[in-house]
Design a protein around this motif. Structure first.
Motif, PDB file in Angstrom:
ATOM      1  N   ALA A 220      -5.099  23.644  22.694  1.00  0.00           N
ATOM      2  CA  ALA A 220      -4.878  22.225  22.399  1.00  0.00           C
ATOM      3  C   ALA A 220      -3.851  21.613  23.336  1.00  0.00           C
ATOM      4  O   ALA A 220      -3.954  20.434  23.715  1.00  0.00           O
ATOM      5  CB  ALA A 220      -4.446  22.059  20.949  1.00  0.00           C
ATOM      6  N   GLU A 221      -2.864  22.407  23.737  1.00  0.00           N
ATOM      7  CA  GLU A 221      -1.839  21.899  24.649  1.00  0.00           C
ATOM      8  C   GLU A 221      -2.454  21.517  25.993  1.00  0.00           C
ATOM      9  O   GLU A 221      -2.095  20.482  26.589  1.00  0.00           O
ATOM     10  CB  GLU A 221      -0.754  22.958  24.851  1.00  0.00           C
ATOM     11  N   THR A 222      -3.380  22.321  26.467  1.00  0.00           N
ATOM     12  CA  THR A 222      -4.051  22.021  27.732  1.00  0.00           C
ATOM     13  C   THR A 222      -4.953  20.799  27.590  1.00  0.00           C
ATOM     14  O   THR A 222      -5.023  19.947  28.484  1.00  0.00           O
ATOM     15  CB  THR A 222      -4.856  23.238  28.207  1.00  0.00           C
ATOM     16  N   VAL A 223      -5.666  20.712  26.467  1.00  0.00           N
ATOM     17  CA  VAL A 223      -6.514  19.545  26.221  1.00  0.00           C
ATOM     18  C   VAL A 223      -5.675  18.272  26.214  1.00  0.00           C
ATOM     19  O   VAL A 223      -6.055  17.255  26.804  1.00  0.00           O
ATOM     20  CB  VAL A 223      -7.272  19.702  24.894  1.00  0.00           C
ATOM     21  N   ALA A 224      -4.516  18.314  25.543  1.00  0.00           N
ATOM     22  CA  ALA A 224      -3.649  17.136  25.481  1.00  0.00           C
ATOM     23  C   ALA A 224      -3.165  16.729  26.870  1.00  0.00           C
ATOM     24  O   ALA A 224      -3.025  15.534  27.161  1.00  0.00           O
ATOM     25  CB  ALA A 224      -2.457  17.412  24.561  1.00  0.00           C
ATOM     26  N   PHE A 225      -2.918  17.708  27.718  1.00  0.00           N
ATOM     27  CA  PHE A 225      -2.530  17.426  29.107  1.00  0.00           C
ATOM     28  C   PHE A 225      -3.641  16.664  29.818  1.00  0.00           C
ATOM     29  O   PHE A 225      -3.401  15.644  30.473  1.00  0.00           O
ATOM     30  CB  PHE A 225      -2.216  18.742  29.809  1.00  0.00           C
ATOM     31  N   LEU A 226      -4.871  17.126  29.670  1.00  0.00           N
ATOM     32  CA  LEU A 226      -6.001  16.474  30.334  1.00  0.00           C
ATOM     33  C   LEU A 226      -6.302  15.114  29.719  1.00  0.00           C
ATOM     34  O   LEU A 226      -6.751  14.197  30.410  1.00  0.00           O
ATOM     35  CB  LEU A 226      -7.240  17.364  30.246  1.00  0.00           C
ATOM     36  N   ALA A 227      -6.045  14.973  28.433  1.00  0.00           N
ATOM     37  CA  ALA A 227      -6.330  13.716  27.747  1.00  0.00           C
ATOM     38  C   ALA A 227      -5.274  12.662  28.013  1.00  0.00           C
ATOM     39  O   ALA A 227      -5.525  11.472  27.806  1.00  0.00           O
ATOM     40  CB  ALA A 227      -6.430  13.959  26.242  1.00  0.00           C
ATOM     41  N   GLY A 228      -4.099  13.096  28.472  1.00  0.00           N
ATOM     42  CA  GLY A 228      -3.002  12.155  28.630  1.00  0.00           C
ATOM     43  C   GLY A 228      -2.477  12.030  30.038  1.00  0.00           C
ATOM     44  O   GLY A 228      -2.976  11.231  30.842  1.00  0.00           O
ATOM     45  N   PRO A 229      -1.473  12.836  30.397  1.00  0.00           N
ATOM     46  CA  PRO A 229      -0.790  12.626  31.674  1.00  0.00           C
ATOM     47  C   PRO A 229      -1.548  13.096  32.904  1.00  0.00           C
ATOM     48  O   PRO A 229      -1.195  12.719  34.019  1.00  0.00           O
ATOM     49  CB  PRO A 229       0.512  13.431  31.505  1.00  0.00           C
ATOM     50  N   ALA A 230      -2.601  13.891  32.734  1.00  0.00           N
ATOM     51  CA  ALA A 230      -3.243  14.526  33.894  1.00  0.00           C
ATOM     52  C   ALA A 230      -4.266  13.612  34.559  1.00  0.00           C
ATOM     53  O   ALA A 230      -5.433  13.968  34.701  1.00  0.00           O
ATOM     54  CB  ALA A 230      -3.894  15.842  33.474  1.00  0.00           C
ATOM     55  N   ARG A 231      -3.842  12.454  35.016  1.00  0.00           N
ATOM     56  CA  ARG A 231      -4.785  11.511  35.590  1.00  0.00           C
ATOM     57  C   ARG A 231      -5.287  11.915  36.971  1.00  0.00           C
ATOM     58  O   ARG A 231      -6.281  11.373  37.467  1.00  0.00           O
ATOM     59  CB  ARG A 231      -4.140  10.111  35.688  1.00  0.00           C
ATOM     60  N   TRP A 232      -4.631  12.879  37.618  1.00  0.00           N
ATOM     61  CA  TRP A 232      -5.056  13.320  38.949  1.00  0.00           C
ATOM     62  C   TRP A 232      -5.809  14.639  38.887  1.00  0.00           C
ATOM     63  O   TRP A 232      -6.131  15.230  39.905  1.00  0.00           O
ATOM     64  CB  TRP A 232      -3.847  13.396  39.876  1.00  0.00           C
ATOM     65  N   VAL A 233      -6.098  15.094  37.668  1.00  0.00           N
ATOM     66  CA  VAL A 233      -6.935  16.285  37.475  1.00  0.00           C
ATOM     67  C   VAL A 233      -8.299  15.787  37.022  1.00  0.00           C
ATOM     68  O   VAL A 233      -8.438  15.198  35.947  1.00  0.00           O
ATOM     69  CB  VAL A 233      -6.333  17.240  36.422  1.00  0.00           C
ATOM     70  N   ASN A 234      -9.307  16.021  37.845  1.00  0.00           N
ATOM     71  CA  ASN A 234     -10.633  15.482  37.557  1.00  0.00           C
ATOM     72  C   ASN A 234     -11.692  16.396  38.150  1.00  0.00           C
ATOM     73  O   ASN A 234     -11.534  16.915  39.252  1.00  0.00           O
ATOM     74  CB  ASN A 234     -10.760  14.072  38.148  1.00  0.00           C
ATOM     75  N   GLY A 235     -12.760  16.616  37.397  1.00  0.00           N
ATOM     76  CA  GLY A 235     -13.845  17.462  37.883  1.00  0.00           C
ATOM     77  C   GLY A 235     -13.436  18.908  38.039  1.00  0.00           C
ATOM     78  O   GLY A 235     -13.839  19.582  38.995  1.00  0.00           O
ATOM     79  N   GLN A 236     -12.654  19.433  37.078  1.00  0.00           N
ATOM     80  CA  GLN A 236     -12.128  20.788  37.164  1.00  0.00           C
ATOM     81  C   GLN A 236     -12.451  21.587  35.898  1.00  0.00           C
ATOM     82  O   GLN A 236     -12.675  21.014  34.831  1.00  0.00           O
ATOM     83  CB  GLN A 236     -10.611  20.768  37.356  1.00  0.00           C
ATOM     84  N   VAL A 237     -12.446  22.898  36.045  1.00  0.00           N
ATOM     85  CA  VAL A 237     -12.510  23.809  34.904  1.00  0.00           C
ATOM     86  C   VAL A 237     -11.183  24.546  34.847  1.00  0.00           C
ATOM     87  O   VAL A 237     -10.827  25.267  35.787  1.00  0.00           O
ATOM     88  CB  VAL A 237     -13.672  24.819  35.039  1.00  0.00           C
ATOM     89  N   LEU A 238     -10.430  24.358  33.780  1.00  0.00           N
ATOM     90  CA  LEU A 238      -9.130  25.005  33.619  1.00  0.00           C
ATOM     91  C   LEU A 238      -9.264  26.209  32.699  1.00  0.00           C
ATOM     92  O   LEU A 238      -9.696  26.070  31.545  1.00  0.00           O
ATOM     93  CB  LEU A 238      -8.099  24.027  33.032  1.00  0.00           C
ATOM     94  N   TYR A 239      -8.920  27.379  33.230  1.00  0.00           N
ATOM     95  CA  TYR A 239      -9.023  28.618  32.457  1.00  0.00           C
ATOM     96  C   TYR A 239      -7.730  28.832  31.684  1.00  0.00           C
ATOM     97  O   TYR A 239      -6.642  28.896  32.269  1.00  0.00           O
ATOM     98  CB  TYR A 239      -9.341  29.785  33.377  1.00  0.00           C
ATOM     99  N   VAL A 240      -7.864  28.937  30.383  1.00  0.00           N
ATOM    100  CA  VAL A 240      -6.706  29.060  29.474  1.00  0.00           C
ATOM    101  C   VAL A 240      -6.847  30.396  28.756  1.00  0.00           C
ATOM    102  O   VAL A 240      -7.418  30.493  27.674  1.00  0.00           O
ATOM    103  CB  VAL A 240      -6.665  27.882  28.478  1.00  0.00           C
ATOM    104  N   ASN A 241      -6.356  31.457  29.420  1.00  0.00           N
ATOM    105  CA  ASN A 241      -6.652  32.794  28.892  1.00  0.00           C
ATOM    106  C   ASN A 241      -5.533  33.806  29.134  1.00  0.00           C
ATOM    107  O   ASN A 241      -5.773  35.015  29.041  1.00  0.00           O
ATOM    108  CB  ASN A 241      -7.958  33.315  29.513  1.00  0.00           C
ATOM    109  N   GLY A 242      -4.328  33.335  29.446  1.00  0.00           N
ATOM    110  CA  GLY A 242      -3.234  34.267  29.639  1.00  0.00           C
ATOM    111  C   GLY A 242      -3.318  35.122  30.888  1.00  0.00           C
ATOM    112  O   GLY A 242      -2.591  36.087  31.054  1.00  0.00           O
ATOM    113  N   GLY A 243      -4.265  34.773  31.793  1.00  0.00           N
ATOM    114  CA  GLY A 243      -4.417  35.522  33.027  1.00  0.00           C
ATOM    115  C   GLY A 243      -5.472  36.603  32.976  1.00  0.00           C
ATOM    116  O   GLY A 243      -5.481  37.510  33.816  1.00  0.00           O
ATOM    117  N   ALA A 244      -6.405  36.490  32.021  1.00  0.00           N
ATOM    118  CA  ALA A 244      -7.419  37.539  31.881  1.00  0.00           C
ATOM    119  C   ALA A 244      -8.431  37.513  33.006  1.00  0.00           C
ATOM    120  O   ALA A 244      -9.091  38.510  33.261  1.00  0.00           O
ATOM    121  CB  ALA A 244      -8.137  37.394  30.541  1.00  0.00           C
ATOM    122  N   ALA A 245      -8.580  36.375  33.658  1.00  0.00           N
ATOM    123  CA  ALA A 245      -9.574  36.302  34.732  1.00  0.00           C
ATOM    124  C   ALA A 245      -9.080  35.380  35.835  1.00  0.00           C
ATOM    125  O   ALA A 245      -8.264  34.505  35.596  1.00  0.00           O
ATOM    126  CB  ALA A 245     -10.899  35.771  34.170  1.00  0.00           C
TER     127      ALA A 245
END
Length: 245
Positions: A220-245
């Motif tokens: 949810a923290e990452t989603v909130a980043f993309l939904a709010g302040p991350a206006r220069w992040v676009n067309g990306q896939v952000l992996y949220v997995n603690g470094g598993a891949a």
């Protein structure tokens, strides 16, 4: 980021683990939230109550994500109750597991209908309704990289979600609407724990260098980043997995 008092979010699958955490997180940023559910109205109302007890604004709305009429009604709720839509977070999905050789084709079709068609329906409505300065966030999965046996049908559906996300971001040129996907690793939700022994959970937790299972709040923290302040992040896939891949 300053709290918003006029932005509105729809969170599909808002009665589930990641969706519920996302609804609460966005509400904490001041967004009014439509908590969507596919049938578990009680859980959705619990999420709404959690938001309102914390001083936020929320309402629940139900419908099959693959049914365009049902989802159009969900967007209509956002318009009627809060005056529009600025953020759409699509977390709704299903994850039946089986090796490719053993997967029942009816189950395969059900996965693709919910996860692929459902994403297409929600994104199509989002494109038509989200206001300038808004964001669309789809949920993928880190299994597209981890390639775990048994996840073939699910990973295939999420690969399609990623492709749709990246193309849609480019189709919205000039609209000032970002489109991204979040790809969680194993996350502590009822869906994840179902049918797994503690040994299996421990083994999965050890796959990432943080040596734990992610939480819905991590995602949810990452989603909130993309939904709010991350206006220069676009067309990306952000992996949220603690470094598993």
């Amino acid at each position: 980021m300053p709290q918003s008092t006029d932005r509105v979010a729809i969170v599909t699958g808002g009665s589930g683990g990641i969706g519920r955490a996302t609804a609460r997180r966005l509400a904490a940023d001041g967004l009014a939230v439509v908590v969507h559910h596919a049938g578990n109205q009680d859980r959705a109302e619990e999420a709404v109550d959690a938001v309102t007890r914390a001083g936020g604004r929320a309402v629940s709305a139900g419908g099959d994500v693959a049914d365009e009429d049902a989802m159009r009604a969900v967007f209509d709720v956002a318009d009627a109750r809060f005056g529009g839509v600025d953020v759409v977070v699509h977390t709704a999905g299903i994850m039946p597991l089986a090796p490719v050789a053993q997967m029942d084709l009816d189950t395969f079709d059900r996965i693709q209908r919910t996860n692929v068609r459902g994403t297409f329906v929600v994104d199509q409505l989002a494109v038509r309704r989200v206001r300038a300065g808004g964001a669309i966030v789809n949920l993928s999965t880190s299994v597209t990289r981890l390639q775990l046996p048994g996840y073939g049908a699910y990973a295939a559906s999420k690969g399609a979600v990623e492709a749709l996300t990246l193309i849609l971001a480019r189709e919205l040129r000039g609209r000032d609407v970002t489109v991204n996907a979040v790809a969680p690793g194993p996350t502590a939700t009822p869906l994840f724990f179902e049918g797994k022994s503690q040994e299996a959970v421990d083994r999965i937790a050890a796959m990432n260098p943080m040596e734990r299972i992610g939480t819905p709040e991590d995602v949810a923290e990452t989603v909130a980043f993309l939904a709010g302040p991350a206006r220069w992040v676009n067309g990306q896939v952000l992996y949220v997995n603690g470094g598993a891949a």
